[in-house]
Design a protein around this motif. Structure first.
Motif, short mmCIF file in Angstrom:
data_model
loop_
_atom_site.label_atom_id
_atom_site.label_comp_id
_atom_site.label_asym_id
_atom_site.label_seq_id
_atom_site.Cartn_x
_atom_site.Cartn_y
_atom_site.Cartn_z
N THR A 163 0.82 -1.21 0.00
CA THR A 163 0.00 0.00 0.00
C THR A 163 0.86 1.26 0.00
OG1 THR A 163 -0.15 0.08 2.43
CG2 THR A 163 -1.84 -1.20 1.25
N PRO A 164 1.70 1.48 -1.01
CA PRO A 164 2.54 2.69 -1.03
C PRO A 164 1.71 3.94 -1.36
CG PRO A 164 2.79 1.52 -3.09
CD PRO A 164 1.91 0.66 -2.22
N ASN A 165 2.22 5.11 -0.94
CA ASN A 165 1.67 6.36 -1.45
C ASN A 165 2.47 6.77 -2.69
OD1 ASN A 165 4.06 7.68 -0.56
ND2 ASN A 165 3.14 8.13 1.43
N LYS A 166 2.13 7.89 -3.28
CA LYS A 166 2.76 8.29 -4.54
C LYS A 166 4.26 8.50 -4.39
CE LYS A 166 0.17 11.83 -5.58
NZ LYS A 166 -0.33 12.99 -6.34
N SER A 167 4.69 9.17 -3.34
CA SER A 167 6.12 9.44 -3.17
C SER A 167 6.89 8.16 -2.91
CB SER A 167 6.35 10.45 -2.04
OG SER A 167 5.92 9.93 -0.80
N GLU A 168 6.30 7.22 -2.18
CA GLU A 168 6.96 5.94 -1.92
C GLU A 168 7.09 5.12 -3.19
OE1 GLU A 168 5.33 5.67 2.70
OE2 GLU A 168 4.25 4.68 1.07
N LEU A 169 6.05 5.10 -4.01
CA LEU A 169 6.12 4.36 -5.27
C LEU A 169 7.13 5.00 -6.21
CD1 LEU A 169 4.99 1.98 -6.90
CD2 LEU A 169 3.34 3.59 -7.90
N ARG A 170 7.14 6.33 -6.26
CA ARG A 170 8.08 7.03 -7.13
C ARG A 170 9.52 6.72 -6.73
NH1 ARG A 170 5.95 11.59 -6.54
NH2 ARG A 170 4.63 11.57 -8.40
N GLN A 171 9.77 6.62 -5.44
CA GLN A 171 11.12 6.30 -4.97
C GLN A 171 11.54 4.90 -5.41
OE1 GLN A 171 11.56 6.87 -0.74
NE2 GLN A 171 13.78 6.65 -0.79
N ALA A 172 10.58 4.01 -5.52
CA ALA A 172 10.89 2.61 -5.86
C ALA A 172 10.99 2.37 -7.37
CB ALA A 172 9.84 1.68 -5.26
N VAL A 173 10.14 3.04 -8.18
CA VAL A 173 10.10 2.74 -9.61
C VAL A 173 10.46 3.92 -10.49
CG1 VAL A 173 8.32 1.00 -9.20
CG2 VAL A 173 7.64 3.31 -9.91
N GLY A 174 10.71 5.09 -9.90
CA GLY A 174 10.96 6.28 -10.70
C GLY A 174 9.67 7.00 -11.04
N GLY A 175 9.79 8.15 -11.70
CA GLY A 175 8.61 8.96 -12.01
C GLY A 175 7.84 8.43 -13.20
N TRP A 176 6.70 9.07 -13.47
CA TRP A 176 5.88 8.73 -14.62
C TRP A 176 5.32 10.02 -15.21
CZ3 TRP A 176 5.08 6.91 -9.64
CH2 TRP A 176 4.09 7.58 -8.88
N LYS A 177 5.10 10.00 -16.52
CA LYS A 177 4.65 11.22 -17.20
C LYS A 177 3.15 11.26 -17.40
CE LYS A 177 5.58 9.27 -21.80
NZ LYS A 177 6.36 9.42 -23.07
N ASP A 178 2.50 10.09 -17.34
CA ASP A 178 1.05 10.06 -17.51
C ASP A 178 0.49 8.80 -16.86
OD1 ASP A 178 1.65 7.95 -19.30
OD2 ASP A 178 1.60 9.27 -21.03
N GLU A 179 -0.82 8.68 -16.91
CA GLU A 179 -1.50 7.57 -16.24
C GLU A 179 -1.10 6.22 -16.85
OE1 GLU A 179 -3.71 6.37 -13.05
OE2 GLU A 179 -3.37 8.47 -13.62
N ALA A 180 -0.92 6.19 -18.15
CA ALA A 180 -0.57 4.94 -18.81
C ALA A 180 0.79 4.43 -18.35
CB ALA A 180 -0.59 5.12 -20.33
N GLN A 181 1.74 5.34 -18.23
CA GLN A 181 3.08 4.94 -17.77
C GLN A 181 3.04 4.51 -16.31
OE1 GLN A 181 6.22 7.93 -17.71
NE2 GLN A 181 7.73 6.40 -18.34
N LEU A 182 2.26 5.21 -15.50
CA LEU A 182 2.10 4.81 -14.10
C LEU A 182 1.54 3.39 -14.02
CD1 LEU A 182 1.81 5.08 -11.04
CD2 LEU A 182 -0.31 6.38 -11.42
#
Length: 309
Positions: free
Chosen positions: A193-212
């Motif tokens: 159950t990560p939040n956005k910042s935790e997920l970003r730290q683990a997989v890197g950023g995303w530019k849109d919903e599809a990439q997320l």
């Protein structure tokens, strides 16, 4: 808002992780200090609340679950205060006392209903105490329906990979609130159950919903998860499973304080799943709980009456 029919079965949850004591000092602010450009708070009231994994336990008990809590605290006054709070809520606790550290304390100074300052006191537990904790965990596992691992990166879950493996070997679902940039240690868990910042730290950023979606699904598959639940603040939640992606819009009417909201979400999710509610309905209920709790000051809980309303 739809009515949610809550299950009546009381599941047994084992919660392990970083146990903390949240302290609040409330006071009036009427002037600025002559020593530095900071407000002077005249403290008028003090409160102590369960924090970290202990707040997850508190939330689960508020929803009717039977809870066992496993964590590490110091041999100190703050550890005693934590134990008193747990006893008052009848939370079955196995707090390993480590005389070489201080109990984790988060002190918040509140003036005019606004948090002005937070002071953290923390030290990682010793290897000997962590080994004892792992032995206790393995002994307690058979008695519980579902396991929650609450990782605040304070040192209590350095053996998390072994804890996940032991629980899964007994067929116990494992929910993890993760931290850090390496989620591989949670491999084999049921739900993260990560939040956005935790997920970003683990997989890197995303530019849109599809990439997320691609990154979230790749992580879910790589770790062998049944589901990944992403909490997204004002954007609500997204549930990624092998067969679907479900989005749940935020239900928060006003955001007053996000402290402990993640604890409420994973506790609610665990209680609902442990009581037999289907995953999508359990996430819907957890989303509602998160929307309620951010409207309260500090680490707070949600009642069954609030959820069912």
């Amino acid at each position: 808002m739809t009515t949610i029919n809550l299950p009546q079965h009381a599941p047994r949850l084992l919660i392990a992780g970083d146990v903390m004591l949240d302290r609040y000092w409330f006071g009036e602010v009427n002037r600025i200090s002559p020593e530095a450009p900071v407000p002077v708070v005249r403290v008028e009231r003090r409160e102590e609340r369960l924090g970290g994994a202990a707040n997850v336990a508190r939330n689960a008990v508020a929803l009717g679950a039977e809870v066992g809590l496993l964590g590490v605290v110091g041999q100190d006054e703050a550890g005693d205060a934590l134990q008193r709070l747990l006893d008052a809520l009848r939370i079955g606790s196995c707090l390993n006392r480590d005389p070489s550290i201080s109990t984790i304390v988060k002190l918040r100074v509140i003036g005019r209903q606004q948090q002005l300052l937070r002071v953290d006191f923390e030290e990682p537990p010793t290897d000997l105490v962590l080994r004892d904790k792992l032995t206790q965990y393995n002994a307690m596992l058979p008695d519980y329906d579902l396991i929650v691992l609450s990782d605040y990166a304070k040192g209590s879950l350095v053996n998390v990979a072994q804890m996940v493996e032991a629980a899964r070997a007994l067929g116990k679902p494992v929910l993890v609130d993760p931290k850090g940039d390496d989620f591989s240690r949670y491999k084999g868990a049921s739900i993260l159950t990560p939040n956005k910042s935790e997920l970003r730290q683990a997989v890197g950023g995303w530019k849109d919903e599809a990439q997320l979606t691609r990154k979230a699904q790749a992580l879910r598959a790589e770790l062998g998860l049944e589901a990944l639940l992403l909490t997204r603040s004002e954007e609500g939640m997204s549930l990624y499973t092998a067969g679907d992606v479900l989005h749940f819009p935020t239900l928060a009417r006003e955001v007053f304080d996000v402290s402990g909201a993640g604890d409420t979400v994973i506790a609610t999710l665990a209680v609902m799943l442990g009581a037999g509610m289907p995953l999508a309905h359990a996430v819907e209920t957890a989303n509602r709980a998160g929307g309620i709790v951010v409207g309260k000051l500090g680490t707070a809980t949600v009642t069954r009456e609030e959820l069912a309303g």
